[in-house]
Scaffold this motif. Structure first.
Motif, PDB file in Angstrom:
ATOM      1  N   UNK A  93       0.864  -1.175   0.000  1.00  0.00           N
ATOM      2  CA  UNK A  93       0.000   0.000   0.000  1.00  0.00           C
ATOM      3  C   UNK A  93       0.905   1.231   0.000  1.00  0.00           C
ATOM      4  N   UNK A  94       0.601   2.192  -0.842  1.00  0.00           N
ATOM      5  CA  UNK A  94       1.457   3.376  -0.938  1.00  0.00           C
ATOM      6  C   UNK A  94       1.391   4.196   0.346  1.00  0.00           C
ATOM      7  N   UNK A  95       2.452   4.955   0.595  1.00  0.00           N
ATOM      8  CA  UNK A  95       2.470   5.833   1.765  1.00  0.00           C
ATOM      9  C   UNK A  95       1.320   6.834   1.714  1.00  0.00           C
ATOM     10  N   UNK A  96       1.009   7.310   0.507  1.00  0.00           N
ATOM     11  CA  UNK A  96      -0.068   8.294   0.369  1.00  0.00           C
ATOM     12  C   UNK A  96      -1.406   7.705   0.775  1.00  0.00           C
ATOM     13  N   UNK A  97      -1.640   6.457   0.396  1.00  0.00           N
ATOM     14  CA  UNK A  97      -2.919   5.847   0.749  1.00  0.00           C
ATOM     15  C   UNK A  97      -2.985   5.551   2.248  1.00  0.00           C
ATOM     16  N   UNK A  98      -1.865   5.189   2.847  1.00  0.00           N
ATOM     17  CA  UNK A  98      -1.836   5.012   4.296  1.00  0.00           C
ATOM     18  C   UNK A  98      -2.159   6.330   4.986  1.00  0.00           C
ATOM     19  N   UNK A  99      -1.599   7.424   4.470  1.00  0.00           N
ATOM     20  CA  UNK A  99      -1.894   8.751   5.025  1.00  0.00           C
ATOM     21  C   UNK A  99      -3.382   9.068   4.902  1.00  0.00           C
ATOM     22  N   UNK A 100      -3.999   8.696   3.777  1.00  0.00           N
ATOM     23  CA  UNK A 100      -5.433   8.933   3.585  1.00  0.00           C
ATOM     24  C   UNK A 100      -6.245   8.175   4.636  1.00  0.00           C
ATOM     25  N   UNK A 101      -5.869   6.925   4.871  1.00  0.00           N
ATOM     26  CA  UNK A 101      -6.576   6.104   5.858  1.00  0.00           C
ATOM     27  C   UNK A 101      -6.453   6.721   7.250  1.00  0.00           C
ATOM     28  N   UNK A 102      -5.252   7.144   7.596  1.00  0.00           N
ATOM     29  CA  UNK A 102      -5.038   7.733   8.916  1.00  0.00           C
ATOM     30  C   UNK A 102      -5.769   9.070   9.048  1.00  0.00           C
ATOM     31  N   UNK A 103      -5.756   9.862   7.982  1.00  0.00           N
ATOM     32  CA  UNK A 103      -6.454  11.148   8.029  1.00  0.00           C
ATOM     33  C   UNK A 103      -7.947  10.952   8.241  1.00  0.00           C
ATOM     34  N   UNK A 104      -8.530   9.970   7.562  1.00  0.00           N
ATOM     35  CA  UNK A 104      -9.941   9.657   7.772  1.00  0.00           C
ATOM     36  C   UNK A 104     -10.188   9.218   9.208  1.00  0.00           C
ATOM     37  N   UNK A 105      -9.259   8.443   9.734  1.00  0.00           N
ATOM     38  CA  UNK A 105      -9.452   7.892  11.081  1.00  0.00           C
ATOM     39  C   UNK A 105      -9.474   8.985  12.134  1.00  0.00           C
ATOM     40  N   UNK A 106      -8.770  10.087  11.885  1.00  0.00           N
ATOM     41  CA  UNK A 106      -8.704  11.145  12.895  1.00  0.00           C
ATOM     42  C   UNK A 106      -9.985  11.964  12.984  1.00  0.00           C
ATOM     43  N   UNK A 107     -10.996  11.595  12.201  1.00  0.00           N
ATOM     44  CA  UNK A 107     -12.321  12.177  12.380  1.00  0.00           C
ATOM     45  C   UNK A 107     -13.013  11.591  13.617  1.00  0.00           C
ATOM     46  N   UNK A 108     -12.394  10.604  14.240  1.00  0.00           N
ATOM     47  CA  UNK A 108     -12.946   9.993  15.447  1.00  0.00           C
ATOM     48  C   UNK A 108     -13.043  11.033  16.563  1.00  0.00           C
ATOM     49  N   UNK A 109     -14.014  10.864  17.461  1.00  0.00           N
ATOM     50  CA  UNK A 109     -14.078  11.750  18.629  1.00  0.00           C
ATOM     51  C   UNK A 109     -12.968  11.417  19.615  1.00  0.00           C
ATOM     52  N   UNK A 110     -12.664  12.361  20.489  1.00  0.00           N
ATOM     53  CA  UNK A 110     -11.678  12.123  21.543  1.00  0.00           C
ATOM     54  C   UNK A 110     -12.039  12.992  22.741  1.00  0.00           C
ATOM     55  N   UNK A 111     -11.431  12.691  23.871  1.00  0.00           N
ATOM     56  CA  UNK A 111     -11.750  13.393  25.113  1.00  0.00           C
ATOM     57  C   UNK A 111     -11.386  14.872  25.002  1.00  0.00           C
ATOM     58  N   UNK A 112     -12.400  15.742  25.085  1.00  0.00           N
ATOM     59  CA  UNK A 112     -12.223  17.192  24.971  1.00  0.00           C
ATOM     60  C   UNK A 112     -11.521  17.571  23.663  1.00  0.00           C
ATOM     61  N   UNK A 113     -11.678  16.747  22.656  1.00  0.00           N
ATOM     62  CA  UNK A 113     -11.039  16.947  21.349  1.00  0.00           C
ATOM     63  C   UNK A 113      -9.521  17.095  21.469  1.00  0.00           C
ATOM     64  N   UNK A 114      -8.930  16.376  22.413  1.00  0.00           N
ATOM     65  CA  UNK A 114      -7.489  16.459  22.614  1.00  0.00           C
ATOM     66  C   UNK A 114      -6.708  15.605  21.618  1.00  0.00           C
ATOM     67  N   UNK A 115      -7.398  14.645  20.966  1.00  0.00           N
ATOM     68  CA  UNK A 115      -6.762  13.847  19.908  1.00  0.00           C
ATOM     69  C   UNK A 115      -5.456  13.220  20.413  1.00  0.00           C
ATOM     70  N   UNK A 116      -5.570  12.448  21.469  1.00  0.00           N
ATOM     71  CA  UNK A 116      -4.397  11.934  22.177  1.00  0.00           C
ATOM     72  C   UNK A 116      -3.654  10.831  21.425  1.00  0.00           C
TER      73      UNK A 116
END
Length: 214
Positions: free
Chosen positions: A30-53
């Motif tokens: 899998x290309x690095x760019x596509x891995x970055x896309x997957x991770x970027x999508x994943x960071x739409x997840x909620x987190x405690x006080x939006x701290x994105x820990x």
């Protein structure tokens, strides 16, 4: 009666087709760019006080993956998958709040006054709570973002397997991970060589309580 949309059907397919896959095609990358896309999508997840820990240690170098094998209890998927993402919890996550809330102000999501009040409150609160509770917070956030990674990867036709079976101390030593970052999950991503086996779930009536626990 609710009518399922096409988008809903596609999302349901992603949910129901996800499997924990342990056998990957080692020749598929899998290309690095596509891995970055997957991770970027994943960071739409909620987190405690939006701290994105969450923090992501992405391992794609084959020599490093080979050396991960004994650390991961000789589970071959860490060698054969295209990438291994180690999800880390930043135990000093609250130090990023000024940056996060400042960006929210620039985006028009917060006023400067609210952002400052929010930042001051949580940067004072989080350092004062017990370490055990901080660990719970980052573990909770890691679970949310990890599930997002698995679903984002599946939506692109890739597979994953969440792994808790590894030696945390050896992993920290191997990558020289500072104590600030707590390894929480090892997550290989790749193209399945063999499909993950179907699993069963407990009946909903066995695990659901309505209006009180009985």
């Amino acid at each position: 009666m609710a009518i399922e949309t096409q988008a809903g059907k596609e999302f349901t397919e992603v949910l129901t087709s996800r499997r924990s896959v342990r056998h990957y095609d080692p020749s598929f990358k899998i290309s690095d760019e596509e891995i970055k896309e997957i991770l970027a999508l994943s960071t739409k997840a909620p987190s405690s006080a939006n701290t994105q820990s969450w923090r992501f240690l992405v391992v794609t170098d084959q020599a490093l993956k080979d050396q991960l094998l004994p650390i991961a209890n000789n589970q071959q998927q860490v060698v054969d998958a295209s990438a291994v993402v180690v999800i880390l919890g930043d135990l000093e996550f609250y130090t990023k709040l000024g940056e996060i809330n400042g960006a929210a102000v620039k985006a028009g999501y917060m006023t400067e006054e609210i952002a400052q009040r929010f930042t001051d409150h949580y940067t004072n609160l989080f350092p004062s709570i017990p370490k055990e509770r901080v660990t719970e917070i980052v573990a909770f956030d890691a679970g949310l973002v990890s599930m997002q990674i698995m679903l984002a990867a599946r939506s692109k036709g890739y597979d994953t397997v969440p792994m808790g079976g590894y030696d945390r101390d050896k992993l920290k030593a191997f990558f020289e991970i500072p104590d600030r970052y707590l390894p929480l999950l090892v997550l290989p991503i790749g193209k399945a060589k063999e499909e993950g086996r179907p699993t069963v779930r407990l009946p909903l009536d066995d695990i659901t309580f309505w209006n009180g626990v009985k």
